[in-house]
Design an enzyme around this catalytic site. Structure first.
Site, PDB file in Angstrom:
ATOM      1  N   HIS B  61       0.849  -1.392  -0.081  1.00 49.08           N
ATOM      2  CA  HIS B  61       0.024  -0.042  -0.072  1.00 49.08           C
ATOM      3  C   HIS B  61       0.958   1.185  -0.075  1.00 49.08           C
ATOM      4  O   HIS B  61       1.257   1.614   1.042  1.00 49.08           O
ATOM      5  CB  HIS B  61      -1.010  -0.045   1.129  1.00 49.08           C
ATOM      6  CG  HIS B  61      -1.884   1.150   1.353  1.00 49.08           C
ATOM      7  ND1 HIS B  61      -3.220   1.033   1.860  1.00 49.08           N
ATOM      8  CD2 HIS B  61      -1.954   2.287   0.602  1.00 49.08           C
ATOM      9  CE1 HIS B  61      -3.825   2.139   1.680  1.00 49.08           C
ATOM     10  NE2 HIS B  61      -3.168   2.765   1.023  1.00 49.08           N
ATOM     11  N   ARG B  65       2.143   8.467  -6.749  1.00 44.42           N
ATOM     12  CA  ARG B  65       1.548   9.995  -7.115  1.00 44.42           C
ATOM     13  C   ARG B  65       1.872  10.248  -8.761  1.00 44.42           C
ATOM     14  O   ARG B  65       1.277  11.155  -9.169  1.00 44.42           O
ATOM     15  CB  ARG B  65       2.483  10.994  -6.476  1.00 44.42           C
ATOM     16  CG  ARG B  65       2.258  10.895  -5.212  1.00 44.42           C
ATOM     17  CD  ARG B  65       0.767  11.069  -4.617  1.00 44.42           C
ATOM     18  NE  ARG B  65       0.757  11.392  -2.981  1.00 44.42           N
ATOM     19  CZ  ARG B  65      -0.258  11.038  -2.382  1.00 44.42           C
ATOM     20  NH1 ARG B  65      -1.501  10.518  -2.821  1.00 44.42           N
ATOM     21  NH2 ARG B  65      -0.483  10.955  -1.162  1.00 44.42           N
ATOM     22  N   ASN B  95      -5.022   6.097  -6.989  1.00 42.65           N
ATOM     23  CA  ASN B  95      -5.558   7.329  -6.688  1.00 42.65           C
ATOM     24  C   ASN B  95      -4.850   8.639  -7.562  1.00 42.65           C
ATOM     25  O   ASN B  95      -4.273   9.535  -6.943  1.00 42.65           O
ATOM     26  CB  ASN B  95      -6.103   7.710  -5.388  1.00 42.65           C
ATOM     27  CG  ASN B  95      -4.809   7.809  -4.416  1.00 42.65           C
ATOM     28  OD1 ASN B  95      -4.073   7.061  -4.895  1.00 42.65           O
ATOM     29  ND2 ASN B  95      -5.169   8.296  -3.238  1.00 42.65           N
ATOM     30  N   ASP B 153      -8.963   3.390  -2.730  1.00 49.96           N
ATOM     31  CA  ASP B 153      -8.224   4.041  -1.573  1.00 49.96           C
ATOM     32  C   ASP B 153      -7.918   5.703  -1.922  1.00 49.96           C
ATOM     33  O   ASP B 153      -7.931   6.038  -2.774  1.00 49.96           O
ATOM     34  CB  ASP B 153      -6.737   3.316  -1.456  1.00 49.96           C
ATOM     35  CG  ASP B 153      -6.281   3.953  -0.029  1.00 49.96           C
ATOM     36  OD1 ASP B 153      -6.657   3.837   0.844  1.00 49.96           O
ATOM     37  OD2 ASP B 153      -5.258   4.434  -0.253  1.00 49.96           O
ATOM     38  N   HIS B 180     -10.486   1.150   1.832  1.00 49.31           N
ATOM     39  CA  HIS B 180     -10.426   2.337   2.807  1.00 49.31           C
ATOM     40  C   HIS B 180     -11.573   2.411   3.289  1.00 49.31           C
ATOM     41  O   HIS B 180     -12.404   2.983   3.069  1.00 49.31           O
ATOM     42  CB  HIS B 180      -9.978   3.652   1.831  1.00 49.31           C
ATOM     43  CG  HIS B 180     -10.076   4.762   2.824  1.00 49.31           C
ATOM     44  ND1 HIS B 180      -8.836   5.376   2.915  1.00 49.31           N
ATOM     45  CD2 HIS B 180     -10.637   5.207   3.858  1.00 49.31           C
ATOM     46  CE1 HIS B 180      -8.867   6.513   3.871  1.00 49.31           C
ATOM     47  NE2 HIS B 180     -10.143   6.231   4.428  1.00 49.31           N
ATOM     48  N   HIS B 233      -5.159  -0.314   6.277  1.00 47.06           N
ATOM     49  CA  HIS B 233      -4.740   0.760   7.344  1.00 47.06           C
ATOM     50  C   HIS B 233      -5.822   0.778   8.504  1.00 47.06           C
ATOM     51  O   HIS B 233      -6.647   1.752   8.915  1.00 47.06           O
ATOM     52  CB  HIS B 233      -4.726   2.167   7.033  1.00 47.06           C
ATOM     53  CG  HIS B 233      -5.303   2.694   5.908  1.00 47.06           C
ATOM     54  ND1 HIS B 233      -7.014   2.750   6.133  1.00 47.06           N
ATOM     55  CD2 HIS B 233      -5.182   3.225   4.695  1.00 47.06           C
ATOM     56  CE1 HIS B 233      -7.389   3.222   4.964  1.00 47.06           C
ATOM     57  NE2 HIS B 233      -6.491   3.585   4.233  1.00 47.06           N
ATOM     58  N   ASP B 306       1.215   2.996   3.888  1.00 46.72           N
ATOM     59  CA  ASP B 306       0.482   3.762   3.066  1.00 46.72           C
ATOM     60  C   ASP B 306       1.261   5.134   2.943  1.00 46.72           C
ATOM     61  O   ASP B 306       0.870   6.059   3.209  1.00 46.72           O
ATOM     62  CB  ASP B 306      -0.692   4.137   4.243  1.00 46.72           C
ATOM     63  CG  ASP B 306      -1.732   5.095   3.505  1.00 46.72           C
ATOM     64  OD1 ASP B 306      -1.678   5.319   2.333  1.00 46.72           O
ATOM     65  OD2 ASP B 306      -2.671   5.405   4.204  1.00 46.72           O
ATOM     66  N   HIS B 310       3.570  14.489   0.235  1.00 42.96           N
ATOM     67  CA  HIS B 310       2.901  15.473   0.145  1.00 42.96           C
ATOM     68  C   HIS B 310       4.067  16.722   0.278  1.00 42.96           C
ATOM     69  O   HIS B 310       4.939  16.412   1.215  1.00 42.96           O
ATOM     70  CB  HIS B 310       1.819  15.805   1.290  1.00 42.96           C
ATOM     71  CG  HIS B 310       0.480  15.193   0.793  1.00 42.96           C
ATOM     72  ND1 HIS B 310      -0.243  15.211  -0.104  1.00 42.96           N
ATOM     73  CD2 HIS B 310       0.013  14.036   2.072  1.00 42.96           C
ATOM     74  CE1 HIS B 310      -1.329  14.306   0.122  1.00 42.96           C
ATOM     75  NE2 HIS B 310      -1.165  13.574   1.310  1.00 42.96           N
ATOM     76  N   GLY B 325      -1.780  12.242   5.457  1.00 41.86           N
ATOM     77  CA  GLY B 325      -1.050  11.333   4.668  1.00 41.86           C
ATOM     78  C   GLY B 325       0.346  11.612   5.292  1.00 41.86           C
ATOM     79  O   GLY B 325       0.984  12.584   5.616  1.00 41.86           O
TER      80      GLY B 325
END
Lengths: 335, 437
Positions: B61, B65, B95, B153, B180, B233, B306, B310, B325
């Site tokens: 997981h 990006r 995602n 997710d 999720h 998670h 996870d 960012h 995150g």
């Protein structure tokens, strides 16, 4: 004479309040910012409240002005609408001879997506000594305070977190009427969940030895509030019985729309403060409200205007408390 | 023919019940022999004396990006972060922008990975088109093109009927849905665990029931359909009980837990630290303790980071405005070794299993084992070393972690993917040196 006073070259106005004060001035105020009441010690709270008494007297003089902050610039940076708090800070800053500038958020680049940091940095570069900030995000002033060492930040309300000067002015008002804080029972009634006023009151009052009760529907007072060292009551009568102070919070229509309570009508039926219900509290209890009041909703007309109400006193006291805050922060900056 | 010999290390492979001083002989990227004192000439010999040799770590997981979020991370930088963290295989969430909901998207990620990645990258495809929760994706075709699982997710699969149909369909393909698992209405605008800290800070809370009610739903739908649901998670004690009970009933449910939920509680946000904002939120100490027990007894199958990069710009805002995150690939081994093995929650062998063979089993991946004939994905660890987490040492493009500035015992020494060293002594190998023909 303390170091702070000598540095500012300006003593507090002295008078009978000095000696009568229930608050001690023994602790120096050395924090650069005023972000919340949770992080203040009892001594620091007492110091601000003590000094507020002196400044309050200035407000009743023919010439309501001190030269304390001459040459200093206070910028008010409000990301949420406010008339009362903003004006109160403005009056306080002017009474201390500071220059006050309203940084208009809605017409500035903030509405074009400028970040909070960049906005505040701009304000700093424009020469601000103090930033009085209201923001819709909890912790926004803390975020800025971490980044800005040279400017003093006064939190004028951050999301649902704290509104420290409102908490201080509420406590100051209680002290004026009751001549003590220690041992009093204060019932805060209404939307605690969304109230920054309630949180600042909780910290300030419990640190000073008062007992705090939170009163309202369970949806607005989740049970975990008990962990903050307060009582929670869902029946108004239980919450008011034996209270020395009732602090009523404003009820907002949006909360009803979010189904936190069924209707304004039901809220009024269950929690509205009427003359009859006011009598559940001690006979000499005072009735407070941070304003603006929804007459006939959280509090009845005759209660809001009655002899137990302190609503207008709170407004005047707000100026005194904010003068003291600016004054003490200036002293902390200069040391 | 290229050969490699890893000599004198303590080889620990829970999948093969191996634990001892053994040599590993690798031929053309495949494990050819394993044994004591192997006599073989090799092109490259690694002396692993005093070091731990384990199957390459697997993280099922992560968020890499790319495409669309290249300012946060790329497949290239994410793979470097993984290699530095001892991971030889990661599975990346769909995602992205655009969402990986078609063969085109999955093939794009695989093509970029083939070009830019130091390690094995397996794409996870979306459950619904655009992750909008309305129409299911072409599960069969996506599997054919290399998707290893399906997930929306970032968000839950909201519609219960979509979830039921997705589980029914993927049961046929023997593929898991990684959910999720949270009820969006209960999350609302919530940004922190509904408890004392959130109440105090004036932050909107997320009740435990947001997760537990959704996990209960997913379990019932898996029971009904025979599909495999994987709970991402897990954050609450009660969800662990639900999962344990479901496993006992023979329902096909698996679950993962993140290092941050195992280590931190909502106290980490008390200073409004945006680095500690995650979804689901960090919860109470009783939840954290229950997660540890559930990981130990196998209720939670594996550890997954996870990894959610960012940028500083995005995290440098007031708490509730920051995206949730944190990153984890670079240093999760050390965090887990220091805190889980150090505190006696897991044995070393259990920790290795939960970061190798167990995650491999969840997604039916071939890695996680040093058995003869397997790809030579190997991680060499110095248990006496230390891992410093600093902006300088982090290989991810982002540094959003509350563990910044901390130091943990043990250190990833060397990471080997298909018989090629991709990371050694603090340095990632240049891509040109390992590029596959």
């Amino acid at each position: 004479m303390t170091e702070q006073q000598s540095n500012l070259d300006l003593p507090l106005p002295t008078g009978s309040a000095e000696s009568d004060s229930i608050f001690s001035a023994a602790t120096p105020y050395q924090k650069r910012h005023l972000l919340d009441l949770e992080s203040l010690s009892r001594g620091e709270l007492e110091r601000i409240l003590h000094d507020s008494e002196g400044f309050r007297q200035v407000l009743f003089r023919p010439v309501k002005k001190l030269p304390t902050l001459r040459g200093k610039t206070v910028v008010s940076l409000f990301f949420e609408n406010s008339t009362r708090t903003r004006t109160s800070f403005e009056v306080a800053a002017k009474a201390l001879s500071a220059d006050i500038i309203n940084f208009s958020v809605s017409t500035s680049s903030v509405s074009k997506g400028e970040s909070l940091y960049d906005t505040a940095d701009t304000v700093k570069a424009l020469g601000a000594d103090f930033i009085v900030m209201r923001h819709h995000s909890a912790g926004a002033p803390h975020f800025l305070a971490n980044l800005m060492k040279e400017v003093s930040i006064l939190n004028a309300g951050d999301g649902c977190h704290e509104h420290p000067t409102q908490g201080l002015l509420d406590i100051f008002t209680i002290a004026q009427r009751k001549k003590r804080i220690e041992g009093l029972t204060v019932a805060i009634v209404g939307d605690i969940l969304h109230s920054r006023v309630a949180r600042s009151n909780i910290w300030g009052l419990t640190k000073l030895g008062a007992k705090v009760r939170l009163v309202g529907p369970r949806t607005l007072i989740p049970t975990c509030f008990k962990d903050l060292g307060v009582e929670t009551h869902y029946k108004l009568k239980d919450g008011l019985e034996g209270a020395d102070v009732i602090n009523v919070l404003r009820i907002q229509r949006e909360r009803m729309e979010a189904n936190l309570f069924p209707s304004i009508r039901e809220y009024v039926l269950m929690y509205g403060i009427t003359k009859k219900r006011l009598a559940w509290a001690k006979s000499d209890a005072i009735l407070m409200h941070p304003g603006p009041v929804n007459r006939g909703i959280e509090v009845d007309q005759d209660v809001a205007d009655g002899p137990q109400s302190t609503i207008t006193e709170q407004v005047t006291n707000g100026i005194a408390v904010r003068m003291a805050a600016l004054y003490l922060l200036a002293g902390a900056r200069d040391t | 023919m290229s050969t490699m010999l890893i000599k004198n290390g303590r080889v620990l492979d829970p999948s093969e019940n191996l634990d001892g001083e053994l040599d590993l002989y690798i031929v053309d990227g495949v494990i050819s022999d394993i044994g004591k004192g192997l006599e073989a000439n090799a092109d490259e010999t690694i002396d692993a004396t005093g070091k731990l040799v384990v199957p390459g770590l697997i993280d099922i997981h992560v968020h890499l990006r790319e495409p669309g979020g290249e300012a946060k991370e790329t497949i290239k930088t994410g793979s470097r972060s993984a290699a530095a963290g001892g991971f030889t295989t990661v599975c990346c969430m769909p995602n992205t922008n655009p969402v990986l909901d078609s063969a085109t998207g999955v093939n794009y990620v695989r093509a970029v990975a083939a070009r830019d990645s130091l390690i094995n990258v397996h794409p996870i495809a979306a459950v619904t088109k655009g992750q909008l929760g309305k129409e299911i994706t072409e599960f069969g075709d996506l599997r054919f093109h290399g998707a290893v699982a399906f997930s929306d997710d970032g968000m839950p699969v909201y519609d219960a009927e979509i979830m039921r149909l997705a589980l029914e369909y993927t049961a046929m393909l023997n593929m898991p849905i990684m959910n999720h698992s949270e009820i969006p209405e209960l999350v609302g605008e919530g940004v922190a665990h509904h408890g004392r800290v959130a109440m105090k800070l004036g932050l909107r809370g997320v009740p435990r029931a947001a997760e537990t009610a959704s996990v209960a739903r997913d379990i019932e739908l898996a029971a009904e359909t025979g599909g495999h649901v994987h709970i991402c998670h897990v954050s609450t004690a009660r969800a662990c009980e639900l999962i344990a009970e479901a496993k006992q009933r023979g329902i096909r449910v698996t679950a993962e837990v993140t290092p941050h939920h195992l280590l931190l509680t909502d106290q980490a946000i008390e200073t409004f630290s945006t680095m500690a904002r995650v979804a689901p939120p960090l919860r109470g100490a009783e939840d954290r303790d229950a997660l540890r027990q559930a990981l130990r007894n196998g209720t939670l199958d594996c550890i997954a980071t996870d990894h959610a990069p960012h940028t500083d710009i995005e995290k440098n805002v007031p708490f509730q405005e920051a995206p949730p995150g944190m990153i984890g690939l670079d240093f999760s081994w050390a965090l887990m070794y220091h805190e889980m093995v150090g505190a006696g929650v897991l044995t070393l062998s259990e920790l290795v299993a939960r970061m190798t063979i167990e995650p491999a089993k969840v997604l039916n991946l071939s890695g996680g084992s040093l058995a003869k004939g397997r790809n030579a994905d190997v991680t060499i660890i110095d248990l006496e070393g230390t891992t410093q987490i600093t902006r300088e040492t982090i290989k991810s493009k982002s540094c959003n972690t509350p563990f910044l500035g901390k130091q943990y015992s043990s250190k990833i020494e060397t990471t080997i993917v298909k018989g090629r060293v991709v990371y050694s002594n603090g340095q990632c190998t240049k891509l040109e040196a390992i590029s596959h023909p």
